[in-house]
Write an enzyme that holds these catalytic residues in place. Structure first.
Site, PDB file in Angstrom:
ATOM      1  N   LYS A 141       9.145 -56.576  46.354  1.00  0.00           N
ATOM      2  CA  LYS A 141       8.208 -56.473  45.213  1.00  0.00           C
ATOM      3  C   LYS A 141       8.920 -56.783  43.899  1.00  0.00           C
ATOM      4  O   LYS A 141       8.365 -57.451  43.023  1.00  0.00           O
ATOM      5  CB  LYS A 141       7.596 -55.060  45.160  1.00  0.00           C
ATOM      6  CG  LYS A 141       6.674 -54.730  46.329  1.00  0.00           C
ATOM      7  CD  LYS A 141       6.030 -53.369  46.165  1.00  0.00           C
ATOM      8  CE  LYS A 141       6.968 -52.222  46.470  1.00  0.00           C
ATOM      9  NZ  LYS A 141       7.333 -52.121  47.913  1.00  0.00           N
TER      10      LYS A 141
ATOM     11  N   ASP B  53      17.401 -47.683  46.713  1.00  0.00           N
ATOM     12  CA  ASP B  53      16.033 -48.195  46.799  1.00  0.00           C
ATOM     13  C   ASP B  53      15.608 -48.951  45.545  1.00  0.00           C
ATOM     14  O   ASP B  53      14.515 -49.550  45.529  1.00  0.00           O
ATOM     15  CB  ASP B  53      15.043 -47.057  47.049  1.00  0.00           C
ATOM     16  CG  ASP B  53      15.085 -46.561  48.482  1.00  0.00           C
ATOM     17  OD1 ASP B  53      15.312 -47.396  49.376  1.00  0.00           O
ATOM     18  OD2 ASP B  53      14.900 -45.356  48.712  1.00  0.00           O
TER      19      ASP B  53
ATOM     20  N   ILE C 296      18.609 -52.329  55.202  1.00  0.00           N
ATOM     21  CA  ILE C 296      17.255 -52.839  55.443  1.00  0.00           C
ATOM     22  C   ILE C 296      16.303 -51.977  54.643  1.00  0.00           C
ATOM     23  O   ILE C 296      15.989 -50.846  55.018  1.00  0.00           O
ATOM     24  CB  ILE C 296      16.839 -52.801  56.923  1.00  0.00           C
ATOM     25  CG1 ILE C 296      17.701 -53.719  57.761  1.00  0.00           C
ATOM     26  CG2 ILE C 296      15.373 -53.227  57.066  1.00  0.00           C
ATOM     27  CD1 ILE C 296      17.247 -53.840  59.200  1.00  0.00           C
ATOM     28  N   ASP C 297      15.853 -52.502  53.526  1.00  0.00           N
ATOM     29  CA  ASP C 297      14.868 -51.812  52.713  1.00  0.00           C
ATOM     30  C   ASP C 297      13.491 -52.256  53.202  1.00  0.00           C
ATOM     31  O   ASP C 297      13.160 -53.433  53.165  1.00  0.00           O
ATOM     32  CB  ASP C 297      15.053 -52.196  51.244  1.00  0.00           C
ATOM     33  CG  ASP C 297      14.156 -51.391  50.322  1.00  0.00           C
ATOM     34  OD1 ASP C 297      13.780 -50.276  50.704  1.00  0.00           O
ATOM     35  OD2 ASP C 297      13.821 -51.896  49.243  1.00  0.00           O
TER      36      ASP C 297
ATOM     37  N   GLU D 292      23.095 -45.821  52.995  1.00  0.00           N
ATOM     38  CA  GLU D 292      22.308 -44.809  53.711  1.00  0.00           C
ATOM     39  C   GLU D 292      22.931 -44.354  55.016  1.00  0.00           C
ATOM     40  O   GLU D 292      22.779 -43.205  55.420  1.00  0.00           O
ATOM     41  CB  GLU D 292      20.910 -45.383  53.973  1.00  0.00           C
ATOM     42  CG  GLU D 292      19.906 -44.349  54.441  1.00  0.00           C
ATOM     43  CD  GLU D 292      18.487 -44.840  54.341  1.00  0.00           C
ATOM     44  OE1 GLU D 292      17.574 -44.005  54.491  1.00  0.00           O
ATOM     45  OE2 GLU D 292      18.266 -46.037  54.117  1.00  0.00           O
TER      46      GLU D 292
ATOM     47  N   ASP E  85      19.947 -52.073  60.993  1.00  0.00           N
ATOM     48  CA  ASP E  85      20.393 -51.251  59.869  1.00  0.00           C
ATOM     49  C   ASP E  85      21.912 -51.105  59.857  1.00  0.00           C
ATOM     50  O   ASP E  85      22.583 -51.396  58.861  1.00  0.00           O
ATOM     51  CB  ASP E  85      19.755 -49.864  59.969  1.00  0.00           C
ATOM     52  CG  ASP E  85      18.988 -49.479  58.718  1.00  0.00           C
ATOM     53  OD1 ASP E  85      19.147 -50.156  57.692  1.00  0.00           O
ATOM     54  OD2 ASP E  85      18.239 -48.500  58.763  1.00  0.00           O
TER      55      ASP E  85
ATOM     56  N   ASP F 123      21.116 -50.932  50.334  1.00  0.00           N
ATOM     57  CA  ASP F 123      20.122 -50.589  51.342  1.00  0.00           C
ATOM     58  C   ASP F 123      20.162 -51.708  52.374  1.00  0.00           C
ATOM     59  O   ASP F 123      19.723 -52.824  52.096  1.00  0.00           O
ATOM     60  CB  ASP F 123      18.717 -50.470  50.743  1.00  0.00           C
ATOM     61  CG  ASP F 123      17.759 -49.755  51.698  1.00  0.00           C
ATOM     62  OD1 ASP F 123      17.976 -49.870  52.930  1.00  0.00           O
ATOM     63  OD2 ASP F 123      16.819 -49.098  51.233  1.00  0.00           O
TER      64      ASP F 123
ATOM     65  N   THR G 216      11.947 -50.595  56.419  1.00  0.00           N
ATOM     66  CA  THR G 216      12.135 -50.611  57.875  1.00  0.00           C
ATOM     67  C   THR G 216      10.812 -50.761  58.626  1.00  0.00           C
ATOM     68  O   THR G 216      10.766 -51.415  59.673  1.00  0.00           O
ATOM     69  CB  THR G 216      12.855 -49.332  58.345  1.00  0.00           C
ATOM     70  OG1 THR G 216      12.163 -48.178  57.852  1.00  0.00           O
ATOM     71  CG2 THR G 216      14.280 -49.294  57.834  1.00  0.00           C
TER      72      THR G 216
END
Length: 387
Positions: A298, A324, A184-185, A119, A94, A182, A187
């Site tokens: 997605k 996000d 690492i979207d 983040e 991250d 982000d 985790t």
């Protein structure tokens, strides 16, 4: 209800083989049968070339961050003794991903007015107990930057890395340009060896004008895994391999029959109300089981027509963060899709670090959106009346 889980390459290949690839329309496929029809957005008289420099930097930054994350995930999966309660690998990934993206963007674009909404901050790393973790991050960041052959001439110090991480403290807002990251979207998907994404967007005067999704575990084809999706406003959405194959223009599915649709939702039940999604799908007449995967992967899969609908309904009290959704939003929108809250309102990324929206987020194509909105409204009313 049966669930498909998109995982690492071995599981993906197994999943692909189960799909009805002959004589029927597959509900979900990782094939390269993409619709190349130009979306309306590509025809708009917008300055589609205005962000070319920023887009090139963003693609490079996200790809390098993905390289760092892949190295950590590979080591994580090879170490069978890894405890689920030990979050140190994802912590290093991250922070390292955020540092790499920050450094690359500032080197490519200049740092005079650089603003990053992200983040992480360096607070924990500056504590005595964070020193060892910081050393691991610094080593990985320098190795990753050096591997590109462009940024490794002067290795970063600990303070350089901390400063790069802390560049993500911006609050964003309606004025000026702000990068949204982000690092690492997904985790939990990262820790399981499943789907995750490095998601990087650019806001200009409160509007998302650029989006890049690096999805290291998402199949590009039957043989190759790892996708980079990117879009800029007015320019359409493209996909290529993480190592830079020829880009392919992608488009959301043109499906207009809800019964033939498949839908994505979050892998973790804690991230989205699966029972509400199931009720909506039932009202639409959707026959396929949900495809549950982590992260903004997605959005990428939907942008190329792998599925038709994405539903996200967080638990009460949860506030959506702009990182996000910003990159994924533009990737889908420029591929001809529609992204809104549960009431059909457009998402507003101009209010700082959070999205203020009604109930949840729904994503589909223009043909299915009216029926989807109707099903969502009815389902929310039923759920409210049953409380």
């Amino acid at each position: 209800m049966a669930t498909f889980t998109v995982s690492s390459s071995a599981t993906i290949n197994s999943l692909t083989r189960t799909l009805p690839l002959k004589n029927t329309k597959p509900h979900f496929s990782f094939s390269l049968c993409f619709t190349l029809k130009a979306s309306k957005s590509t025809l708009r008289a917008t300055a589609s070339m205005s962000y070319d420099k920023e887009l090139a930097a963003a693609k490079n930054a996200a790809s390098l961050a993905a390289r760092l994350c892949q190295k950590i995930q590979k080591a994580l999966l090879q170490a069978d003794v890894q405890s689920k309660s030990d979050k140190s690998p994802v912590t290093v990934a991250d922070y390292g991903s955020q540092a790499v993206v920050s450094v690359v963007l500032q080197k490519e674009l200049g740092s005079a007015s650089f603003s990053l909404v992200a983040e992480e901050d360096s607070g924990d790393l500056r504590k005595e107990e964070g020193k060892e973790t910081l050393q691991r991050i610094m080593k990985l960041v320098n190795e990753t930057l050096a591997s590109d052959g462009t940024y490794g001439n002067a290795p970063l110090s600990e303070e350089d890395v901390l400063a790069a991480i802390d560049s993500g403290r911006s609050e964003g807002g309606p004025s000026g340009q702000h990068w949204v990251l982000d690092p690492i979207d997904g985790t939990k998907g990262f820790l399981r060896g499943d789907q995750y994404a490095i998601a990087l967007g650019l806001l200009d005067e409160g509007k998302v004008v650029l989006g890049v999704l690096a999805c290291p575990n998402l199949p590009l084809s039957q043989e190759k895994v790892g996708c980079l999706f990117y879009a800029q406003v007015g320019g359409g959405t493209y996909m290529q391999s993480l190592d830079g194959s020829t880009p392919i223009k992608v488009h959301v599915t043109d499906l207009d029959n809800p019964e033939e649709a498949s839908f994505f939702e979050s892998f973790e039940a804690a991230h989205s109300l699966h029972d509400l999604s199931s009720l909506i799908a039932k009202k639409l007449g959707v026959k396929a089981p949900p495809v549950r995967i982590d992260s903004q992967a997605k959005y990428g899969a939907l942008s190329r027509g792998d599925g038709a609908i994405y539903l996200r309904f967080p638990h009460k009290g949860y506030r959506e963060k702009i990182w996000d959704h910003a990159a994924g939003y533009l990737v889908v929108a420029e591929a001809g899709g529609v992204v809104s809250d549960a009431a059909g309102n457009p998402l507003d990324f101009s209010k700082g670090r959070y999205l203020d929206l009604h109930e949840g987020i729904i994503v589909t194509n223009q043909k299915l959106m009216p029926a989807l909105l109707k099903a969502v409204k009815e389902s929310l009313n039923e759920k409210a009346s049953s409380l």
